[in-house]
Design an enzyme around this catalytic site. Structure first.
Site, PDB file in Angstrom:
ATOM      1  N   HIS A  20      36.756  44.009  -7.757  1.00  0.00           N
ATOM      2  CA  HIS A  20      38.110  44.418  -8.143  1.00  0.00           C
ATOM      3  C   HIS A  20      38.037  45.762  -8.866  1.00  0.00           C
ATOM      4  O   HIS A  20      36.943  46.337  -9.048  1.00  0.00           O
ATOM      5  CB  HIS A  20      38.802  43.341  -8.990  1.00  0.00           C
ATOM      6  CG  HIS A  20      38.060  42.938 -10.226  1.00  0.00           C
ATOM      7  ND1 HIS A  20      37.823  43.803 -11.282  1.00  0.00           N
ATOM      8  CD2 HIS A  20      37.511  41.754 -10.598  1.00  0.00           C
ATOM      9  CE1 HIS A  20      37.170  43.173 -12.241  1.00  0.00           C
ATOM     10  NE2 HIS A  20      36.953  41.926 -11.846  1.00  0.00           N
ATOM     11  N   HIS A  23      35.444  46.356 -11.684  1.00  0.00           N
ATOM     12  CA  HIS A  23      34.107  46.717 -11.220  1.00  0.00           C
ATOM     13  C   HIS A  23      34.070  48.189 -10.805  1.00  0.00           C
ATOM     14  O   HIS A  23      33.126  48.918 -11.119  1.00  0.00           O
ATOM     15  CB  HIS A  23      33.698  45.866 -10.011  1.00  0.00           C
ATOM     16  CG  HIS A  23      33.716  44.398 -10.250  1.00  0.00           C
ATOM     17  ND1 HIS A  23      34.439  43.528  -9.468  1.00  0.00           N
ATOM     18  CD2 HIS A  23      33.086  43.624 -11.177  1.00  0.00           C
ATOM     19  CE1 HIS A  23      34.248  42.292  -9.884  1.00  0.00           C
ATOM     20  NE2 HIS A  23      33.441  42.318 -10.927  1.00  0.00           N
ATOM     21  N   CYS A 128      29.258  28.962 -22.148  1.00  0.00           N
ATOM     22  CA  CYS A 128      30.330  29.369 -21.238  1.00  0.00           C
ATOM     23  C   CYS A 128      29.716  29.724 -19.898  1.00  0.00           C
ATOM     24  O   CYS A 128      28.913  30.661 -19.804  1.00  0.00           O
ATOM     25  CB  CYS A 128      31.098  30.573 -21.789  1.00  0.00           C
ATOM     26  SG  CYS A 128      32.316  31.227 -20.612  1.00  0.00           S
ATOM     27  N   CYS A 131      30.625  33.344 -18.630  1.00  0.00           N
ATOM     28  CA  CYS A 131      29.862  34.417 -19.281  1.00  0.00           C
ATOM     29  C   CYS A 131      28.381  34.313 -19.015  1.00  0.00           C
ATOM     30  O   CYS A 131      27.650  35.280 -19.210  1.00  0.00           O
ATOM     31  CB  CYS A 131      30.046  34.371 -20.799  1.00  0.00           C
ATOM     32  SG  CYS A 131      31.644  34.880 -21.413  1.00  0.00           S
ATOM     33  N   CYS A 145      36.103  30.117 -25.033  1.00  0.00           N
ATOM     34  CA  CYS A 145      35.285  31.323 -24.909  1.00  0.00           C
ATOM     35  C   CYS A 145      36.104  32.543 -25.332  1.00  0.00           C
ATOM     36  O   CYS A 145      37.249  32.709 -24.887  1.00  0.00           O
ATOM     37  CB  CYS A 145      34.822  31.478 -23.462  1.00  0.00           C
ATOM     38  SG  CYS A 145      34.159  33.108 -23.084  1.00  0.00           S
ATOM     39  N   HIS A 148      36.695  34.785 -21.853  1.00  0.00           N
ATOM     40  CA  HIS A 148      37.433  34.253 -20.712  1.00  0.00           C
ATOM     41  C   HIS A 148      38.566  33.301 -21.087  1.00  0.00           C
ATOM     42  O   HIS A 148      39.370  32.924 -20.239  1.00  0.00           O
ATOM     43  CB  HIS A 148      36.472  33.529 -19.744  1.00  0.00           C
ATOM     44  CG  HIS A 148      35.504  34.458 -19.088  1.00  0.00           C
ATOM     45  ND1 HIS A 148      34.275  34.748 -19.618  1.00  0.00           N
ATOM     46  CD2 HIS A 148      35.603  35.188 -17.944  1.00  0.00           C
ATOM     47  CE1 HIS A 148      33.643  35.603 -18.835  1.00  0.00           C
ATOM     48  NE2 HIS A 148      34.422  35.890 -17.817  1.00  0.00           N
ATOM     49  N   LYS A 296      42.886  41.117 -19.439  1.00  0.00           N
ATOM     50  CA  LYS A 296      41.666  41.320 -18.667  1.00  0.00           C
ATOM     51  C   LYS A 296      41.830  40.656 -17.301  1.00  0.00           C
ATOM     52  O   LYS A 296      42.419  39.584 -17.191  1.00  0.00           O
ATOM     53  CB  LYS A 296      40.474  40.710 -19.404  1.00  0.00           C
ATOM     54  CG  LYS A 296      39.114  41.023 -18.793  1.00  0.00           C
ATOM     55  CD  LYS A 296      38.005  40.480 -19.684  1.00  0.00           C
ATOM     56  CE  LYS A 296      36.625  40.917 -19.193  1.00  0.00           C
ATOM     57  NZ  LYS A 296      36.206  40.233 -17.973  1.00  0.00           N
ATOM     58  N   LYS A 299      40.094  35.697 -12.051  1.00  0.00           N
ATOM     59  CA  LYS A 299      40.613  34.900 -10.929  1.00  0.00           C
ATOM     60  C   LYS A 299      41.687  33.927 -11.398  1.00  0.00           C
ATOM     61  O   LYS A 299      42.674  33.706 -10.709  1.00  0.00           O
ATOM     62  CB  LYS A 299      39.464  34.124 -10.272  1.00  0.00           C
ATOM     63  CG  LYS A 299      38.595  34.952  -9.367  1.00  0.00           C
ATOM     64  CD  LYS A 299      37.791  34.095  -8.403  1.00  0.00           C
ATOM     65  CE  LYS A 299      36.875  33.135  -9.111  1.00  0.00           C
ATOM     66  NZ  LYS A 299      36.044  32.365  -8.146  1.00  0.00           N
TER      67      LYS A 299
END
Length: 506
Positions: A20, A23, A128, A131, A145, A148, A296, A299
């Site tokens: 995405h 990245h 997690c 992570c 977490c 996330h 952030k 998915k």
């Protein structure tokens, strides 16, 4: 002869999902830096790749009803395709499932084990999966977490532990000697604060999964993801197989990473390297997150954007330019499609594209499409020198927005010069020599613009270079000599061409 060695890396990206724009943000930044250093004549080694082991990958594969190997073989090529589409000029793309990496990791593990820094124990705590990291209760946010926002798992497992607690003083001494080793400076403050709180030994193996590199002294355990993944940097630079290349490019000049993996790269990683008798990285630059709607990308939130979706609308250069210039590389940034349209039209269509179009059109119409002998050698001489000097200073700090802002100052200066000297009026008045001198300066400014902008918009820069009648490509030139005024040869044939950046409707 090869130039100075310069090595840089992106993180290696997890293959449990497709690439995405988060990245791509890091990867384009690394590519811009690599291209810039090549312009300076450096011998660049630019590494990217995929992280293909660990519990997250194993569970994702199980959920799809396939083996981990099948899953990584399907997903890893998506990253190669994405980077090729974005003109990423990487020198190596490593996959952690490659045999060369298995061999290198096992050698590295054995060195750390032989140093007495790995001991067997039992881990009980919070983990997690997303992570691939362990957390304490204090680090959780609302019991979840901190990265996330997902529940963590309670894990009890026999593991081998790396004795990180032994390395607090050595890390502090290292950073005292190398105060710019973690950048920006506020990230260094985070790292030093973490170390000074006291370091705890961490688990470096797992027995509950099989998808990983087995420990050479105890094959019932596989290497925990960080002991496996981080060593990709050394593997690709020749560790264990090409000592000359490894000695040339290690320690790495820059690890470019997201802020969420700073602790692993700036605390765990240098300690692991010290244990094995290897040098820590020269610099770790941890940038902020690229947010969408203030959040952030993930998915679960369904807010991921594929690079190809934006490339379809804005082109490769439009994509690259926006993410390098619309926000500073360091703090968090927030993406919006509307801002991308605005930036594209303002900088690329109205400034870069319009300047190239008007200068080449006038040169074709007034000068017969040939670069003239005449030069006014006016205010643009200083403007061009200033653009290069300022860009060099900004690039030294990895301030991409500031660097290419300096190039756009030259574009604005050239547009202002045209408005002041009015070559159309000079031509109408029959003053061919003055017309040629003014346009000669403008054409020379365009050459320097094409050269300096080539790391961020390589396709448009190369096309402008061609239209100026120059041989080769701008990336084949060498700085600082190529940025000196007067490099455009008289007599070169010009080609005005179509608009480089057609305007976009919001």
């Amino acid at each position: 002869m090869p130039g100075r060695p310069f090595s840089l890396t992106t993180p290696i990206y997890y293959v449990n999902d497709v690439p995405h724009i988060g990245h791509a943000y890091t990867t384009v930044a690394a590519d811009v830096l690599a291209r810039w250093r090549r312009l300076l004549g450096d011998d660049v080694f630019f590494l990217t790749g995929t992280d293909e082991h660990g519990l997250k990958v194993q569970r994702s594969a199980e959920a799809k009803g396939i083996t981990p190997k099948e899953m990584v073989d399907r997903t890893a090529p998506a990253f190669r395709r994405a980077w090729d589409e974005l003109d990423i000029s990487y020198d190596d793309f490593i996959r952690t499932t490659e045999p060369r990496h298995h061999r290198a990791v096992q050698d590295f593990l054995q060195r750390v084990y032989d140093a007495g820094d790995i001991e067997l124990g039992t881990y009980e705590g919070l983990y997690c999966v997303a992570c691939e990291a362990y957390y304490t209760e204090d680090e959780l946010v609302g019991g979840n977490c901190p990265v996330h926002g997902r529940p963590v798992e309670h894990v009890v497992e026999e593991n081998y532990f790396f004795k990180l607690s032994r390395y607090g003083d050595r890390l502090l001494e290292h950073y005292a000697r190398h105060p710019d080793a973690v950048q920006p400076d506020y990230r260094m403050n985070e790292v030093l604060g973490f170390i000074r709180q006291g370091l705890h030994d961490f688990s470096m193996s797992r027995t509950s999964i099989t998808w990983g590199v087995p420990l050479p002294w105890d094959p019932a355990h596989v290497a925990y993801v960080w002991f496996d993944a981080l060593f990709n940097y050394c593997t690709a630079m020749g560790y264990g197989e090409d000592p000359a290349r490894f000695d040339r490019f290690w320690p790495v000049d820059y690890h470019l990473i997201g802020k969420d993996i700073l602790r692993f790269h700036a605390v765990y990683w240098p300690a692991m390297l010290m244990s094995a008798g290897l040098a820590p990285p020269k610099h770790v630059f941890a940038h902020g997150w690229l947010l969408v709607g203030g959040e952030k990308m993930s998915k679960t939130k369904l807010n991921q954007i594929a690079p190809s979706d934006l490339v379809a609308d804005f082109g490769v250069d439009g994509f690259r330019y926006h993410f390098m210039v619309d926000q500073r590389f360091g703090p968090d940034g927030d993406f919006s499609y509307e801002a991308m349209v605005t930036r594209y039209n303002a900088d690329l269509a109205n400034n870069f594209g319009n300047l190239a179009n008007r200068v080449l059109n006038m040169a074709v119409n007034y000068l017969g499409g040939v670069v003239p002998d005449e030069r006014a050698d006016g205010v643009l001489v200083d403007a061009a020198a200033r653009a290069y000097t300022q860009m060099e200073a900004h690039m030294e700090r990895l301030d991409f927005a500031g660097a290419f802002g300096s190039v756009w100052e030259l574009i604005r200066a050239t547009n202002a010069y045209i408005e002041e000297r009015q070559p159309w009026a000079l031509n109408k008045a029959g003053d061919a020599k003055a017309t040629a001198a003014v346009l000669g300066d403008c054409l020379e400014a365009l050459r320097i613009v094409a050269l300096l902008s080539s790391p961020v918009i390589p396709r448009a820069a190369a096309e402008l270079w061609r239209r100026l009648g120059l041989p080769g490509r701008p990336q084949d030139a060498r700085l600082p000599a190529a940025a000196a005024w007067g490099g455009l040869p008289a007599g070169a044939r010009l080609d005005k061409g179509a608009p480089l950046f057609p305007r976009k409707e919001a």
